[in-house]
Structures are given as C-alpha cells and as structure tokens.
Design a protein around this motif. Structure first.
Motif, PDB file in Angstrom:
ATOM      1  N   PRO A  64       2.515   6.558  -6.730  1.00 31.18           N
ATOM      2  CA  PRO A  64       2.650   6.095  -5.351  1.00 31.18           C
ATOM      3  C   PRO A  64       2.579   7.200  -4.305  1.00 31.18           C
ATOM      4  CG  PRO A  64       4.829   6.277  -6.303  1.00 31.18           C
ATOM      5  CD  PRO A  64       3.858   6.655  -7.387  1.00 31.18           C
ATOM      6  N   VAL A  65       2.423   8.457  -4.727  1.00 30.87           N
ATOM      7  CA  VAL A  65       2.239   9.552  -3.774  1.00 30.87           C
ATOM      8  C   VAL A  65       0.908  10.205  -4.068  1.00 30.87           C
ATOM      9  CG1 VAL A  65       3.165  11.691  -2.828  1.00 30.87           C
ATOM     10  CG2 VAL A  65       4.732   9.933  -3.667  1.00 30.87           C
ATOM     11  N   ARG A  66       0.039  10.237  -3.085  1.00 25.96           N
ATOM     12  CA  ARG A  66      -1.291  10.781  -3.285  1.00 25.96           C
ATOM     13  C   ARG A  66      -1.265  12.267  -3.563  1.00 25.96           C
ATOM     14  NH1 ARG A  66      -4.100   7.845   1.963  1.00 25.96           N
ATOM     15  NH2 ARG A  66      -3.516   5.713   1.376  1.00 25.96           N
TER      16      ARG A  66
ATOM     17  N   LEU B 163       2.686   9.786   3.366  1.00 32.18           N
ATOM     18  CA  LEU B 163       2.924  10.272   4.723  1.00 32.18           C
ATOM     19  C   LEU B 163       4.357  10.770   4.871  1.00 32.18           C
ATOM     20  CD1 LEU B 163       1.399   8.877   7.930  1.00 32.18           C
ATOM     21  CD2 LEU B 163       3.806   9.529   7.940  1.00 32.18           C
ATOM     22  N   LEU B 164       5.311  10.048   4.276  1.00 33.42           N
ATOM     23  CA  LEU B 164       6.704  10.498   4.329  1.00 33.42           C
ATOM     24  C   LEU B 164       6.865  11.859   3.647  1.00 33.42           C
ATOM     25  CD1 LEU B 164       9.676   9.906   5.051  1.00 33.42           C
ATOM     26  CD2 LEU B 164       9.881   8.766   2.823  1.00 33.42           C
ATOM     27  N   ALA B 165       6.179  12.060   2.530  1.00 31.94           N
ATOM     28  CA  ALA B 165       6.260  13.341   1.819  1.00 31.94           C
ATOM     29  C   ALA B 165       5.738  14.480   2.690  1.00 31.94           C
ATOM     30  CB  ALA B 165       5.483  13.269   0.511  1.00 31.94           C
ATOM     31  N   HIS B 166       4.621  14.250   3.372  1.00 34.18           N
ATOM     32  CA  HIS B 166       4.072  15.304   4.237  1.00 34.18           C
ATOM     33  C   HIS B 166       4.975  15.555   5.446  1.00 34.18           C
ATOM     34  CE1 HIS B 166       0.238  16.308   2.341  1.00 34.18           C
ATOM     35  NE2 HIS B 166       0.141  15.038   1.997  1.00 34.18           N
ATOM     36  N   GLU B 167       5.578  14.498   5.975  1.00 35.18           N
ATOM     37  CA  GLU B 167       6.526  14.682   7.071  1.00 35.18           C
ATOM     38  C   GLU B 167       7.739  15.494   6.599  1.00 35.18           C
ATOM     39  OE1 GLU B 167       5.889  14.341  10.216  1.00 35.18           O
ATOM     40  OE2 GLU B 167       6.503  12.322  10.831  1.00 35.18           O
ATOM     41  N   ALA B 168       8.203  15.216   5.404  1.00 34.19           N
ATOM     42  CA  ALA B 168       9.343  15.966   4.874  1.00 34.19           C
ATOM     43  C   ALA B 168       9.004  17.455   4.767  1.00 34.19           C
ATOM     44  CB  ALA B 168       9.752  15.406   3.513  1.00 34.19           C
TER      45      ALA B 168
ATOM     46  N   LEU C 192      11.263  13.189  -1.434  1.00 35.64           N
ATOM     47  CA  LEU C 192      11.409  12.391  -2.648  1.00 35.64           C
ATOM     48  C   LEU C 192      10.396  12.888  -3.672  1.00 35.64           C
ATOM     49  CD1 LEU C 192      11.619   8.762  -1.184  1.00 35.64           C
ATOM     50  CD2 LEU C 192      13.466  10.018  -2.313  1.00 35.64           C
ATOM     51  N   VAL C 193      10.867  13.255  -4.836  1.00 33.98           N
ATOM     52  CA  VAL C 193       9.976  13.733  -5.891  1.00 33.98           C
ATOM     53  C   VAL C 193       9.773  12.608  -6.892  1.00 33.98           C
ATOM     54  CG1 VAL C 193       9.664  15.431  -7.726  1.00 33.98           C
ATOM     55  CG2 VAL C 193      10.771  16.103  -5.575  1.00 33.98           C
ATOM     56  N   ASP C 194       8.508  12.212  -7.091  1.00 32.12           N
ATOM     57  CA  ASP C 194       8.173  11.131  -8.022  1.00 32.12           C
ATOM     58  C   ASP C 194       9.056   9.903  -7.802  1.00 32.12           C
ATOM     59  OD1 ASP C 194       6.212  12.705  -9.251  1.00 32.12           O
ATOM     60  OD2 ASP C 194       7.689  13.601 -10.605  1.00 32.12           O
ATOM     61  N   PRO C 195       9.039   9.320  -6.606  1.00 29.74           N
ATOM     62  CA  PRO C 195       9.877   8.146  -6.352  1.00 29.74           C
ATOM     63  C   PRO C 195       9.542   7.009  -7.315  1.00 29.74           C
ATOM     64  CG  PRO C 195       8.190   8.371  -4.661  1.00 29.74           C
ATOM     65  CD  PRO C 195       8.164   9.633  -5.457  1.00 29.74           C
ATOM     66  N   ALA C 196      10.567   6.437  -7.922  1.00 30.60           N
ATOM     67  CA  ALA C 196      10.364   5.363  -8.896  1.00 30.60           C
ATOM     68  C   ALA C 196      11.696   4.671  -9.141  1.00 30.60           C
ATOM     69  CB  ALA C 196       9.809   5.926 -10.206  1.00 30.60           C
TER      70      ALA C 196
ATOM     71  N   ASN D  74       0.859  -1.189   0.000  1.00 30.97           N
ATOM     72  CA  ASN D  74       0.000   0.000   0.000  1.00 30.97           C
ATOM     73  C   ASN D  74       0.893   1.237   0.000  1.00 30.97           C
ATOM     74  OD1 ASN D  74      -2.304   1.556  -0.048  1.00 30.97           O
ATOM     75  ND2 ASN D  74      -2.740   1.324   2.140  1.00 30.97           N
ATOM     76  N   ALA D  75       1.742   1.295  -1.010  1.00 31.61           N
ATOM     77  CA  ALA D  75       2.823   2.284  -1.078  1.00 31.61           C
ATOM     78  C   ALA D  75       2.330   3.720  -1.004  1.00 31.61           C
ATOM     79  CB  ALA D  75       3.616   2.081  -2.376  1.00 31.61           C
ATOM     80  N   SER D  76       1.138   3.984  -1.510  1.00 30.00           N
ATOM     81  CA  SER D  76       0.663   5.370  -1.511  1.00 30.00           C
ATOM     82  C   SER D  76       0.453   5.900  -0.101  1.00 30.00           C
ATOM     83  CB  SER D  76      -0.626   5.507  -2.320  1.00 30.00           C
ATOM     84  OG  SER D  76      -1.668   4.743  -1.749  1.00 30.00           O
ATOM     85  N   TYR D  77       0.266   5.023   0.873  1.00 28.63           N
ATOM     86  CA  TYR D  77       0.178   5.465   2.259  1.00 28.63           C
ATOM     87  C   TYR D  77       1.562   5.870   2.773  1.00 28.63           C
ATOM     88  CZ  TYR D  77      -0.125   5.435   7.289  1.00 28.63           C
ATOM     89  OH  TYR D  77      -0.016   5.803   8.608  1.00 28.63           O
ATOM     90  N   ASP D  78       2.525   4.962   2.691  1.00 34.23           N
ATOM     91  CA  ASP D  78       3.848   5.228   3.262  1.00 34.23           C
ATOM     92  C   ASP D  78       4.561   6.386   2.564  1.00 34.23           C
ATOM     93  OD1 ASP D  78       4.487   2.709   5.184  1.00 34.23           O
ATOM     94  OD2 ASP D  78       3.303   2.075   3.461  1.00 34.23           O
ATOM     95  N   PHE D  79       4.555   6.392   1.238  1.00 38.25           N
ATOM     96  CA  PHE D  79       5.252   7.456   0.514  1.00 38.25           C
ATOM     97  C   PHE D  79       4.551   8.803   0.686  1.00 38.25           C
ATOM     98  CE2 PHE D  79       7.386   3.925  -1.630  1.00 38.25           C
ATOM     99  CZ  PHE D  79       8.678   4.415  -1.708  1.00 38.25           C
TER     100      PHE D  79
END
Length: 238
Positions: free
Chosen positions: A232-234, A113-118, A126-130, A106-111
């Motif tokens: 993967p990032v909402r 949340l990490l983006a908002h924490e950053a 991370l921009v467009d992690p892939a 469920n990558a869109s959750y982890d990535f």
C-alpha cells in the motif's frame, strides 16, 4: 450473492482513512484535509477525527475546486502541516496497534503521500502499514471485467453505498469503509485481514502490470515505462 455464513470477522469494526490534497503527485503534493475514523458492523461511524492543514504551499485552483479548500482558507484556519502529519500518523498507528484494519480507497495514494509528508516534516512514518483494506484493488480483483471507471463515487453507487459529499475527506473515508463492508457481503473475502492484505499486494501488482500493457498499447507510456504496482506504499520513485 451474499455470503452471510462466511462474513469475515473484520467487517464488524474497521478504521477508515482519507486525504484531500494539493494535487496527485504523492512525492511533491501536500495534505490539506484528512479524516480518520472507525465504523461498526452496520457502517456507523463510532469514532472520528478531522484535520485541516496549512500545507505551506499554494493550493492550485483545480485542487480547490475539487475539495473546496482555498489557499486563503487553509492559511487562516489550518494548523501547521508538521503537527497535522504527526497526528494523522499517530492516529493510524494507534488503530493498527489495536488490530483494526484500515480501509482507504486507492490506498497506495493516501499512504504514499502521507509517508512523503512524514519525511518532509521529520515525523516518524508508518513503516509497512498493515493490515490495509483497499476497496479499489478488491473490486477490480473480484469484478475485473465490469466496464466503466472505478472512482469511489461510481463504485459506491454500484454497491448501493451513499456518498453525498464526494471529495470531502470524511465522506470519502466513511463511504470507502462501507464499500469494503459491502464487498465482504458480496464476495468470499478472507476472514483474516492480514491474509487479505497479502492478497492485495499481489492483486495490485498484477493490476499495475495489466495497466502498463494497456498504456503502452495506446501510446500513453513508452515501452520502458511501468505503472508502479507497489502497495500500500509506493516505491521511492513513485
């Protein structure tokens, strides 16, 4: 059926990533624990790092009951959230720069949340992690009509992957990686992780659309509401 002759090359070495948090709101909740590691072709972890953060907010009892970390424990033993977020982001960026796909269930959750924490802590995100590999999305795409829930614990059991400590970041991350490898052995996944990443974008969008229709039908959503299928990032409104 095993597609032994067509096993994708990425199966031999994958990154794995999981977060345990204060809740399920990717915009407002905070990281409590995290794990980033690397699995070899047999699913053995050959590199790993764990983090415990002081999230700077109270950890709700419900969340603590899931992952076992209380507010008192995080405050006493956790490191400053900004440092943890920076180090997790740096670890993922390093693996991606090496060409390793990152598996997250469920990558869109982890990535997300990490983006908002950053953003919250002024850390370059991370921009467009892939490429990212999400067993949750892939399993639903290839075995769409299998009944029942699709939690990591249930899906891991379905693919005969052990998960003895569910909701512990390290155990969940490793299990997700092994499920991804099991999926590659079961279904004809693309050899290129970049191609697989691209396909998952479309699959996640279609799955969200189908879920939106279902939620509207049962009254869980209003007709004008939608489930965010950005992956993967909402999206910003997620």
């Amino acid at each position: 059926m095993t597609h032994a002759a067509q096993l994708p090359s990425w199966i031999t070495r994958v990154g794995v990533f999981d977060l345990e948090t204060t809740g399920v709101d990717v915009t407002a909740d905070r990281i409590v624990t995290a794990h980033v590691g690397v699995l070899d072709a047999r699913g053995r972890e050959i590199a790993a790092r764990d983090w415990l953060a002081d999230p700077g907010v109270e950890i709700p009892e419900g969340a603590a009951a899931v992952h076992g970390i209380t507010t008192a424990h995080a405050r006493a033993h956790g490191r400053p959230a900004a440092q943890v977020v920076a180090e997790i982001t740096r670890a993922l960026r390093t693996l991606l720069a090496q060409g390793l796909p990152i598996v997250a269930y469920n990558a869109s959750y982890d990535f997300s949340l990490l983006a908002h924490e950053a953003r919250r802590h002024g850390v370059p995100e991370l921009v467009d992690p892939a490429p990212v590999i999400d067993p949750f999305v892939i399993d639903k795409a290839y075995d769409r009509y299998r009944p029942g829930k699709r939690t990591l614990e249930i899906v891991a059991a379905h693919y005969a992957v052990g998960l003895d400590a569910a909701h512990e970041a390290s155990a969940d991350a490793v299990a997700a990686g092994r499920v991804a490898q099991a999926l590659a052995r079961r279904f004809p996944l693309p050899d290129s992780p970049v191609e697989l990443h691209t396909r998952q974008i479309a699959w996640a969008r279609a799955q969200a659309s189908s879920l939106t229709e279902y939620f509207i039908r049962i009254g869980r959503l209003d007709p004008e509401q939608t489930v965010d299928g950005t992956w993967p990032v909402r999206g910003e409104s997620a």
